[in-house]
Design a protein around this motif. Structure first.
Motif, mmCIF file in Angstrom:
data_model
loop_
_atom_site.group_PDB
_atom_site.id
_atom_site.type_symbol
_atom_site.label_atom_id
_atom_site.label_comp_id
_atom_site.label_asym_id
_atom_site.label_seq_id
_atom_site.Cartn_x
_atom_site.Cartn_y
_atom_site.Cartn_z
ATOM 1 N N THR A 266 3.036 -10.272 7.678
ATOM 2 C CA THR A 266 3.382 -9.883 6.314
ATOM 3 C C THR A 266 2.284 -10.390 5.387
ATOM 4 N N GLY A 267 1.891 -9.546 4.435
ATOM 5 C CA GLY A 267 0.842 -9.934 3.501
ATOM 6 C C GLY A 267 0.635 -8.872 2.445
ATOM 7 N N THR A 268 -0.520 -8.917 1.804
ATOM 8 C CA THR A 268 -0.833 -7.991 0.720
ATOM 9 C C THR A 268 -1.758 -6.888 1.209
ATOM 10 N N ALA A 269 -1.390 -5.646 0.878
ATOM 11 C CA ALA A 269 -2.228 -4.491 1.175
ATOM 12 C C ALA A 269 -2.898 -4.014 -0.100
ATOM 13 N N SER A 270 -4.087 -3.464 0.078
ATOM 14 C CA SER A 270 -4.786 -2.779 -1.008
ATOM 15 C C SER A 270 -5.281 -1.465 -0.426
ATOM 16 N N PRO B 192 -9.799 -6.274 4.948
ATOM 17 C CA PRO B 192 -10.356 -6.169 3.605
ATOM 18 C C PRO B 192 -11.294 -7.328 3.297
ATOM 19 N N HIS B 193 -12.143 -7.105 2.324
ATOM 20 C CA HIS B 193 -13.122 -8.130 1.966
ATOM 21 C C HIS B 193 -12.657 -8.970 0.781
ATOM 22 N N ALA B 194 -11.554 -8.587 0.171
ATOM 23 C CA ALA B 194 -10.989 -9.383 -0.930
ATOM 24 C C ALA B 194 -10.126 -10.498 -0.349
ATOM 25 N N ARG B 195 -10.262 -11.654 -0.885
ATOM 26 C CA ARG B 195 -9.499 -12.819 -0.421
ATOM 27 C C ARG B 195 -7.999 -12.594 -0.611
ATOM 28 N N GLY B 196 -7.220 -13.019 0.374
ATOM 29 C CA GLY B 196 -5.776 -12.943 0.268
ATOM 30 C C GLY B 196 -5.172 -11.599 0.637
ATOM 31 N N ARG B 197 -5.978 -10.676 1.141
ATOM 32 C CA ARG B 197 -5.479 -9.357 1.532
ATOM 33 C C ARG B 197 -5.380 -9.272 3.045
ATOM 34 N N LEU B 198 -4.373 -8.579 3.530
ATOM 35 C CA LEU B 198 -4.137 -8.421 4.961
ATOM 36 C C LEU B 198 -4.730 -7.138 5.510
ATOM 37 N N ILE B 199 -4.647 -6.047 4.743
ATOM 38 C CA ILE B 199 -5.065 -4.735 5.230
ATOM 39 C C ILE B 199 -5.522 -3.889 4.047
ATOM 40 N N ASP B 200 -6.534 -3.050 4.292
ATOM 41 C CA ASP B 200 -6.989 -2.058 3.317
ATOM 42 C C ASP B 200 -6.609 -0.689 3.856
ATOM 43 N N LEU B 201 -5.951 0.112 3.047
ATOM 44 C CA LEU B 201 -5.460 1.416 3.478
ATOM 45 C C LEU B 201 -6.268 2.550 2.858
ATOM 46 N N SER B 202 -6.232 3.701 3.506
ATOM 47 C CA SER B 202 -6.806 4.899 2.903
ATOM 48 C C SER B 202 -5.945 5.302 1.707
ATOM 49 N N GLN C 198 -2.897 1.406 16.430
ATOM 50 C CA GLN C 198 -2.012 2.026 15.456
ATOM 51 C C GLN C 198 -1.018 0.983 14.972
ATOM 52 N N VAL C 199 -0.834 0.935 13.657
ATOM 53 C CA VAL C 199 0.095 -0.020 13.068
ATOM 54 C C VAL C 199 1.036 0.697 12.110
ATOM 55 N N LYS C 200 2.251 0.203 12.061
ATOM 56 C CA LYS C 200 3.223 0.676 11.076
ATOM 57 C C LYS C 200 3.143 -0.279 9.894
ATOM 58 N N VAL C 201 2.900 0.276 8.720
ATOM 59 C CA VAL C 201 2.807 -0.518 7.501
ATOM 60 C C VAL C 201 4.017 -0.167 6.634
ATOM 61 N N THR C 202 4.787 -1.178 6.259
ATOM 62 C CA THR C 202 5.979 -0.977 5.445
ATOM 63 C C THR C 202 5.815 -1.686 4.108
ATOM 64 N N ASN C 203 5.977 -0.943 3.033
ATOM 65 C CA ASN C 203 5.946 -1.514 1.689
ATOM 66 C C ASN C 203 7.276 -2.235 1.481
ATOM 67 N N ARG D 64 3.063 -5.765 -1.337
ATOM 68 C CA ARG D 64 3.470 -6.694 -0.271
ATOM 69 C C ARG D 64 3.948 -5.832 0.881
ATOM 70 N N VAL D 65 3.359 -6.047 2.079
ATOM 71 C CA VAL D 65 3.644 -5.185 3.219
ATOM 72 C C VAL D 65 3.913 -5.987 4.495
ATOM 73 N N ARG D 66 4.550 -5.312 5.423
ATOM 74 C CA ARG D 66 4.694 -5.804 6.788
ATOM 75 C C ARG D 66 3.860 -4.881 7.660
ATOM 76 N N VAL D 67 3.023 -5.457 8.518
ATOM 77 C CA VAL D 67 2.161 -4.695 9.409
ATOM 78 C C VAL D 67 2.566 -5.015 10.848
ATOM 79 N N GLN D 68 2.961 -3.973 11.581
ATOM 80 C CA GLN D 68 3.413 -4.134 12.967
ATOM 81 C C GLN D 68 2.611 -3.198 13.866
#
Length: 123
Positions: free
Chosen positions: A30-34, A89-99, A68-73, A115-119
Motif C-alpha cells: 500500500t502506498g501513493t500512486a501518481s 517513480p522518481h518522486a520520493r514517497g511514491r509506490l507506483i507511476d501509472l499511465s 501484471q499488478v492490480k492497483v486499487t484506489n 492512496r493505492v493497494r498494489v497486488q
C-alpha cells in the motif's frame, strides 16, 4: 585507468539494479500512486518500449518488467490491472507511476495522486 574505473562503476550500478528486483509472487503493498504527464508519451521506457499514455502500464522500482499488478484506489475502491514496463517513480514517497489511462480508470486525474493497494497477479 579512468576508463576501467568508469566501467567498473557502471557495472556495479547495473548489477545493483538487477539484484534489486523482487519476486512478484505474493507482492501486496500500500502506498501513493501518481501518473505520467503527457510530455512522456512516446519516450522510451526502461524496458525499451515506447511509453503509451493510452496503454494500461506502470513504472515500479523493483518489480520485474512484464509483471501484471492490480492497483486499487483506496479512496473510491476502483481497480485496474496494469503491466510493469518502466522503472520509477522518481518522486520520493511514491509506490507506483501509472499511465494516464490507468489513472483515469482509477479516478485520480483530478488529485494527481491517490492512496493505492498494489497486488501482483500471478498465473
Amino acid at each position: 585507468m579512468k576508463r576501467l574505473l568508469g566501467l567498473w562503476a557502471l557495472f556495479s550500478l547495473l548489477a545493483g539494479c538487477v539484484s534489486g528486483l523482487i519476486d512478484p509472487h505474493g507482492y501486496d503493498e500500500t502506498g501513493t500512486a501518481s501518473y505520467y504527464g503527457a510530455r512522456h508519451h512516446g519516450n522510451k521506457t526502461a524496458s525499451g518500449e515506447p511509453f503509451n499514455s493510452n496503454a494500461l502500464t506502470a513504472a515500479h522500482r523493483r518489480l520485474p518488467f512484464g509483471t501484471q499488478v492490480k492497483v486499487t484506489n483506496l479512496n473510491n475502491n476502483k481497480s485496474v490491472v496494469v503491466r510493469i514496463n518502466d522503472r520509477g517513480p522518481h518522486a520520493r514517497g511514491r509506490l507506483i507511476d501509472l499511465s494516464h489511462k490507468a489513472a483515469q480508470q482509477l479516478g485520480m486525474l483530478g488529485n494527481g495522486t491517490a492512496r493505492v493497494r498494489v497486488q501482483a497477479i500471478t498465473n
